[in-house]
Design a protein around this motif. Structure first.
Motif, PDB file in Angstrom:
ATOM      1  N   TYR A  22       0.712  -1.022   0.085  1.00 43.04           N
ATOM      2  CA  TYR A  22      -0.277   0.281  -0.027  1.00 43.04           C
ATOM      3  C   TYR A  22       1.449   0.985  -0.480  1.00 43.04           C
ATOM      4  CZ  TYR A  22       0.724   1.325   4.940  1.00 43.04           C
ATOM      5  OH  TYR A  22       1.454   1.679   5.785  1.00 43.04           O
ATOM      6  N   THR A  24       0.418   5.787   0.492  1.00 41.35           N
ATOM      7  CA  THR A  24      -0.665   6.611   1.421  1.00 41.35           C
ATOM      8  C   THR A  24      -0.419   8.221   0.312  1.00 41.35           C
ATOM      9  OG1 THR A  24       0.844   7.190   3.195  1.00 41.35           O
ATOM     10  CG2 THR A  24      -0.516   5.363   3.319  1.00 41.35           C
ATOM     11  N   GLN A  25      -1.337   9.013   0.349  1.00 44.19           N
ATOM     12  CA  GLN A  25      -1.569  10.347   0.463  1.00 44.19           C
ATOM     13  C   GLN A  25      -2.537  11.641   1.361  1.00 44.19           C
ATOM     14  OE1 GLN A  25      -3.509  11.104  -3.100  1.00 44.19           O
ATOM     15  NE2 GLN A  25      -2.512  13.146  -3.568  1.00 44.19           N
ATOM     16  N   ILE A  31      -6.077   8.923   1.827  1.00 48.37           N
ATOM     17  CA  ILE A  31      -5.678   7.711   0.743  1.00 48.37           C
ATOM     18  C   ILE A  31      -5.039   7.025   0.784  1.00 48.37           C
ATOM     19  CG2 ILE A  31      -5.759   7.790  -2.138  1.00 48.37           C
ATOM     20  CD1 ILE A  31      -6.776  11.491  -2.175  1.00 48.37           C
ATOM     21  N   TYR A  32      -5.602   6.067  -0.207  1.00 44.32           N
ATOM     22  CA  TYR A  32      -4.520   4.667   0.071  1.00 44.32           C
ATOM     23  C   TYR A  32      -4.720   3.869  -0.489  1.00 44.32           C
ATOM     24  CZ  TYR A  32      -4.759   4.918   5.699  1.00 44.32           C
ATOM     25  OH  TYR A  32      -4.453   5.221   6.524  1.00 44.32           O
ATOM     26  N   PHE A  33      -3.493   3.741  -1.250  1.00 44.61           N
ATOM     27  CA  PHE A  33      -3.959   2.990  -2.917  1.00 44.61           C
ATOM     28  C   PHE A  33      -3.316   1.490  -2.519  1.00 44.61           C
ATOM     29  CE2 PHE A  33      -3.043   7.588  -3.937  1.00 44.61           C
ATOM     30  CZ  PHE A  33      -4.360   7.678  -5.048  1.00 44.61           C
ATOM     31  N   HIS A  45      -6.112  -3.045  -7.790  1.00 42.83           N
ATOM     32  CA  HIS A  45      -5.823  -1.854  -7.299  1.00 42.83           C
ATOM     33  C   HIS A  45      -6.465  -0.962  -6.283  1.00 42.83           C
ATOM     34  CE1 HIS A  45      -1.441  -1.731  -9.257  1.00 42.83           C
ATOM     35  NE2 HIS A  45      -1.232  -3.016  -8.474  1.00 42.83           N
ATOM     36  N   LYS A  47      -8.495   2.242  -4.588  1.00 42.28           N
ATOM     37  CA  LYS A  47      -7.974   3.906  -3.712  1.00 42.28           C
ATOM     38  C   LYS A  47      -9.580   4.352  -3.156  1.00 42.28           C
ATOM     39  CE  LYS A  47      -7.898   8.228  -5.813  1.00 42.28           C
ATOM     40  NZ  LYS A  47      -8.454   9.152  -6.686  1.00 42.28           N
ATOM     41  N   PHE A  49     -10.585   6.029   0.526  1.00 45.40           N
ATOM     42  CA  PHE A  49     -10.155   7.174   1.433  1.00 45.40           C
ATOM     43  C   PHE A  49     -10.510   7.064   2.554  1.00 45.40           C
ATOM     44  CE2 PHE A  49     -12.715  10.977   3.018  1.00 45.40           C
ATOM     45  CZ  PHE A  49     -11.726  12.284   3.047  1.00 45.40           C
ATOM     46  N   PHE A  64     -10.905   1.827  -8.502  1.00 49.10           N
ATOM     47  CA  PHE A  64     -10.236   0.194  -8.094  1.00 49.10           C
ATOM     48  C   PHE A  64     -10.296   0.067  -9.230  1.00 49.10           C
ATOM     49  CE2 PHE A  64     -14.773  -0.722  -8.763  1.00 49.10           C
ATOM     50  CZ  PHE A  64     -14.575  -1.802  -9.813  1.00 49.10           C
ATOM     51  N   GLN A  65      -9.064  -0.477  -9.996  1.00 48.93           N
ATOM     52  CA  GLN A  65      -8.381  -1.362 -11.283  1.00 48.93           C
ATOM     53  C   GLN A  65      -8.367  -2.651 -11.051  1.00 48.93           C
ATOM     54  OE1 GLN A  65      -4.715   0.693 -11.168  1.00 48.93           O
ATOM     55  NE2 GLN A  65      -5.812   2.648 -12.462  1.00 48.93           N
ATOM     56  N   TYR A  76      -1.003   6.678  -8.379  1.00 53.27           N
ATOM     57  CA  TYR A  76      -2.058   6.706  -8.487  1.00 53.27           C
ATOM     58  C   TYR A  76      -2.872   7.143  -9.456  1.00 53.27           C
ATOM     59  CZ  TYR A  76      -4.998  11.397  -7.521  1.00 53.27           C
ATOM     60  OH  TYR A  76      -5.730  12.240  -7.722  1.00 53.27           O
TER      61      TYR A  76
END
Length: 77
Positions: A22, A24-25, A31-33, A45, A47, A49, A64-65, A76
């Motif tokens: 993971y 973070t931003q 926001i966690y990726f 993946h 995203k 919040f 998500f991806q 990101y």
């Protein structure tokens, strides 16, 4: 905590759902990726919040991806 949100939005059931990595931003919250393993060879993946603590809300799936591999970089989106 966001597995049910992902399964509902992606219209799939995940037997395996293990966070591998993971990032973070920090924004007005965090926001966690997150790279998540959903089968032996498939990864997604997420995203997620997480609002600030005083707002008293749980994490929410922001995007998500799908179709990722373990080697795909977590970036990101």
């Amino acid at each position: 905590q966001v597995k049910a949100q992902f399964e509902s939005q992606a219209n799939m059931i995940c037997v395996v759902f293990a966070a591998i990595e993971y990032r973070t931003q920090v924004v007005a919250g965090t926001i966690y990726f997150i790279k998540v393993q959903v089968s032996d060879t498939e990864y997604i993946h997420l995203k997620v919040f997480q609002s600030l603590p005083y707002e008293n809300q749980g994490p929410s799936l922001a995007g998500f991806q799908t179709g990722k591999t373990r080697a795909d970089p977590l970036t990101y989106f």
